[in-house]
Design a protein around this motif. Structure first.
Motif, short mmCIF file in Angstrom:
data_model
loop_
_atom_site.label_atom_id
_atom_site.label_comp_id
_atom_site.label_asym_id
_atom_site.label_seq_id
_atom_site.Cartn_x
_atom_site.Cartn_y
_atom_site.Cartn_z
N SER A 166 0.84 -1.21 0.00
CA SER A 166 0.00 0.00 0.00
C SER A 166 0.87 1.25 0.00
O SER A 166 0.57 2.23 -0.69
CB SER A 166 -0.92 0.01 1.23
OG SER A 166 -1.83 -1.06 1.19
N LEU A 167 1.95 1.22 0.75
CA LEU A 167 2.86 2.37 0.82
C LEU A 167 3.60 2.55 -0.50
O LEU A 167 3.82 3.67 -0.96
CB LEU A 167 3.82 2.17 1.98
CG LEU A 167 4.73 3.33 2.38
CD1 LEU A 167 5.05 3.24 3.87
CD2 LEU A 167 6.01 3.34 1.58
N SER B 179 3.36 9.66 -1.20
CA SER B 179 3.79 10.28 0.05
C SER B 179 3.26 9.46 1.20
O SER B 179 2.32 8.68 1.06
CB SER B 179 3.29 11.73 0.16
OG SER B 179 1.89 11.74 0.30
N LEU B 180 3.84 9.65 2.38
CA LEU B 180 3.35 8.95 3.56
C LEU B 180 1.95 9.43 3.93
O LEU B 180 1.13 8.67 4.44
CB LEU B 180 4.32 9.15 4.73
CG LEU B 180 5.72 8.56 4.54
CD1 LEU B 180 6.56 8.75 5.80
CD2 LEU B 180 5.65 7.08 4.18
N ALA B 181 1.66 10.71 3.66
CA ALA B 181 0.31 11.23 3.95
C ALA B 181 -0.73 10.55 3.07
O ALA B 181 -1.83 10.20 3.53
CB ALA B 181 0.29 12.75 3.74
N GLU B 182 -0.40 10.35 1.78
CA GLU B 182 -1.33 9.67 0.89
C GLU B 182 -1.50 8.21 1.32
O GLU B 182 -2.61 7.67 1.28
CB GLU B 182 -0.81 9.73 -0.55
CG GLU B 182 -1.76 9.13 -1.57
CD GLU B 182 -1.25 9.22 -2.99
OE1 GLU B 182 -1.61 8.36 -3.81
OE2 GLU B 182 -0.47 10.15 -3.27
N ALA B 183 -0.42 7.58 1.75
CA ALA B 183 -0.51 6.20 2.24
C ALA B 183 -1.40 6.13 3.47
O ALA B 183 -2.20 5.19 3.62
CB ALA B 183 0.88 5.66 2.55
N ALA B 184 -1.29 7.11 4.34
CA ALA B 184 -2.12 7.14 5.55
C ALA B 184 -3.60 7.24 5.19
O ALA B 184 -4.45 6.56 5.80
CB ALA B 184 -1.71 8.31 6.44
N LEU C 153 14.08 1.23 3.49
CA LEU C 153 13.16 0.83 2.41
C LEU C 153 12.65 2.01 1.60
O LEU C 153 12.32 1.85 0.42
CB LEU C 153 11.97 0.07 3.00
CG LEU C 153 12.31 -1.22 3.75
CD1 LEU C 153 11.07 -1.75 4.46
CD2 LEU C 153 12.88 -2.26 2.79
N VAL C 154 12.57 3.18 2.22
CA VAL C 154 11.96 4.35 1.58
C VAL C 154 12.82 5.57 1.85
O VAL C 154 13.23 5.81 3.00
CB VAL C 154 10.53 4.58 2.10
CG1 VAL C 154 9.94 5.86 1.50
CG2 VAL C 154 9.62 3.39 1.78
N ASN C 155 13.08 6.34 0.79
CA ASN C 155 13.71 7.66 0.95
C ASN C 155 12.62 8.71 0.98
O ASN C 155 11.72 8.71 0.14
CB ASN C 155 14.67 7.94 -0.22
CG ASN C 155 15.94 7.12 -0.12
OD1 ASN C 155 16.46 6.90 0.97
ND2 ASN C 155 16.43 6.66 -1.27
N LEU D 256 11.10 4.57 -3.32
CA LEU D 256 11.63 3.31 -2.79
C LEU D 256 13.13 3.23 -3.04
O LEU D 256 13.63 3.61 -4.09
CB LEU D 256 10.94 2.12 -3.46
CG LEU D 256 9.43 2.00 -3.29
CD1 LEU D 256 8.93 0.72 -3.95
CD2 LEU D 256 9.02 2.05 -1.83
N THR D 257 13.83 2.69 -2.05
CA THR D 257 15.24 2.35 -2.25
C THR D 257 15.31 1.05 -3.06
O THR D 257 14.28 0.42 -3.34
CB THR D 257 15.94 2.14 -0.90
OG1 THR D 257 15.32 1.01 -0.25
CG2 THR D 257 15.82 3.37 -0.02
N ASP D 258 16.52 0.63 -3.43
CA ASP D 258 16.67 -0.65 -4.13
C ASP D 258 16.10 -1.79 -3.28
O ASP D 258 15.43 -2.70 -3.80
CB ASP D 258 18.14 -0.93 -4.43
CG ASP D 258 18.67 -0.03 -5.55
OD1 ASP D 258 17.85 0.56 -6.28
OD2 ASP D 258 19.91 0.07 -5.69
#
Length: 303
Positions: free
Chosen positions: A12-13, A18-23, A48-50, A58-60
């Motif tokens: 989902s993330l 953005s983290l706000a959109e994921a929330a 995992l996330v920048n 997402l990071t690698d």
């Protein structure tokens, strides 16, 4: 150790910007998303996330986790379908995607209602205020409004949906009403930025005549439909908005339709699936539930 709940959380993330959109998609607070992400990264020992002012990326390691999570969750869903098929029951996890405003108003209740009728089904609803970045296995049914760009998807019509040019009585009293599309160049216009469309080119057609395109210079613009409509209701300008969003305001005369002899491109509501092949029972059942619910568009007055 990570769980399937962790994998679904990270999927989902991964598809949000953005983290706000994921929330919003997960119906939790942004701090709750941040805390859970930090806990997952700590358990795995990798980032995992920048995060930056422009959103998330997402990071690698994050991309690897998202890829494997998609595979694992897909396999679990297939297994649930196969076992359910042997029992002859509707079961498994239903994943629905819909536009943010429309989904909140019309789809969220239907998802919960369908789940209430199907005790062996779990369901998730992902709402997005922009084109969702989803992999092929991240969803079962996608509710879409307007032009369909991906011709590989299968569309089931749900409801007609006109686009409406309108403004508040207060704005029209102050500025007057346009007599023809070209007059809009001299009016205060409000633009809704969504779906990567050219939002400043408003296209009109009169009868069987040629289409007329008018390039407007918005005095206000937003990527949130609710905000754009509120601006129009407050008398700040003229807006083009979907019938589903403004029909009640028009009926109650808070907004007035303009250029009645001209029409804008339709933005019909459809349900998308990925294939015409036999659908899982839960997906077919939810499609039927949607089509029954929209047989009479809820934003139109009943005769």
């Amino acid at each position: 150790m990570i769980t399937t709940d962790d994998l679904r959380f990270f999927l989902s993330l991964a598809v949000t910007r953005s983290l706000a959109e994921a929330a919003r998609a997960l119906d939790v607070t942004p701090p709750a998303v941040t805390q859970r992400l930090h806990a997952l990264e700590k358990r795995l020992g990798v980032r995992l996330v920048n995060r930056s002012g422009r959103g998330t990326a997402l990071t690698d390691e994050g991309r690897l986790l998202a890829l494997r999570a998609e595979q694992i969750c897909g396999e679990l869903g297939d297994l649930a379908d196969e076992l359910a098929g042997r029992r002859g029951v509707v079961a498994g996890h239903l994943r629905v995607v819909a536009p943010l405003g429309f989904g909140q108003r019309y789809i969220a209740g239907l998802v919960a209602e369908f789940r209430g009728h199907s005790e062996n089904v779990t369901a998730s609803l992902t709402l997005s205020d922009g084109p969702p970045r989803l992999a092929a296995d991240d969803w079962d049914v996608m509710v879409h409004i307007g032009e369909l760009r991906d011709s590989t998807l299968v569309a089931y019509p749900l409801a007609p949906n006109r686009r409406v040019l309108c403004a508040s009585p207060a704005y029209l009293a102050r500025r007057g009403a346009p007599a023809k599309p070209e007059d809009l160049r001299g009016h205060d216009c409000i633009a809704l930025r969504e779906n990567d469309e050219d939002v400043t080119l408003w296209r009109f057609k009169q009868g069987r005549g040629a289409a007329v395109g008018v390039r407007v210079s918005p005095v206000l613009s937003s990527n949130a439909g609710e905000t754009a409509v509120e601006w129009a209701l407050a008398g700040h300008g003229i807006i083009v908005r979907s019938e589903w969003d403004v029909a009640a305001h028009v009926r109650e005369r808070r907004l007035v339709p303009l250029l009645a002899s001209w029409s804008l491109p339709q933005a019909n509501v459809v349900a998308l699936v990925k294939s015409r092949q036999e659908l899982p029972a839960r997906t077919a059942g939810f499609l039927a539930h949607l089509r029954a619910a929209f047989a009479t568009p809820p934003w139109r007055e009943k005769p």
